[in-house]
Write a protein that holds these residues in place. Sequence first.
Motif: not given
Length: 310
Positions: A21-42
């Motif tokens: 539902g409406l959580f999708k934009y919040f979840i999208f931002m969190i997952v996008m941030l985590l993906y960026i952190l994973i790519v940068c760190a590794n």
Amino acid sequence: MIMTNSSQVSYFTLAAYSDIGLFKYFIFMIVMLLYILIVCANLLLIVIICMNRSLHEPMYIFLCSLFVNELYGSTGLFPMLLVQILSDIHIISAPFCYVQIFCLYTYVNVQFYSLAVMSYDRYLAICYPLQYNTRMTSNKVAVLIALSWFFPLLAIVVMISLNTSLQLCGHIINRLYCDNYSIVKLACYDNTVNNVYGLIYTFTVLFGLTVLILYTYIRILRVCFSGSKQTRQKAVSTCTPHLASLLNFSCGCFLEIVQSRLNMSNAPVILRIFLSLYFLICQPLYNPLLYGLNLTKIHIICKNILFGEM
């Protein structure tokens, strides 16, 4: 389109997104941030290990392979996951679904093989320090890394081949992404061959690698208790990150098994998302932080690069 004779499914519906539902934009931002952190760190640690000759040692080369695998596994999950979170129609084509299964399952298997190889490396370094350089040669390192990738790739190719031959009587997967068990559950007829193959592979590989890891650490502990203070300090400094990574990965796999085997339809949406993504997010994010902070050589080089310290 789904064939009327149930012999072929051309797409799957990922039903777990229906409750976001409406959580999708919040979840999208969190997952996008985590993906960026994973790519940068590794990526940062891969570059550091490759560019610094002082890190061209077996332990760091095995780590580099581990970080490459985490980039590979994350790329197999996150782009499609981000698209699905924002989409109103949560379908995935059958070929892409099988590609995603291949990527995620090879990632998990390579991760476990790599952790087993790293435990063997620490066993030789601590139990046979004087013979370490002759036992862990550059050729042996290359062979171990090649095998830790080859066997999982081969095993998952066989698994996917068995899955694509199944006749499916449905197209709904109650997950955020495609997984093998969900596909097998959709089979119209007896899927004994798939189950037997999965059980044999899981038992032989997981049992064999677990025995290897336990054996190496039992031997390491024996040396620590009977060795000097310097030996104990070396064992603690190099083995603690590996053990922490192994425990985190094992916990993530256990949560994944719970999520896939049990009916979680009555559980809160956030809990189901957490269980689905834990080992695919926490391990690739946890390992770079763990090794970057605990291994002195990497820690010093990271500080020099990020803060300009000499």
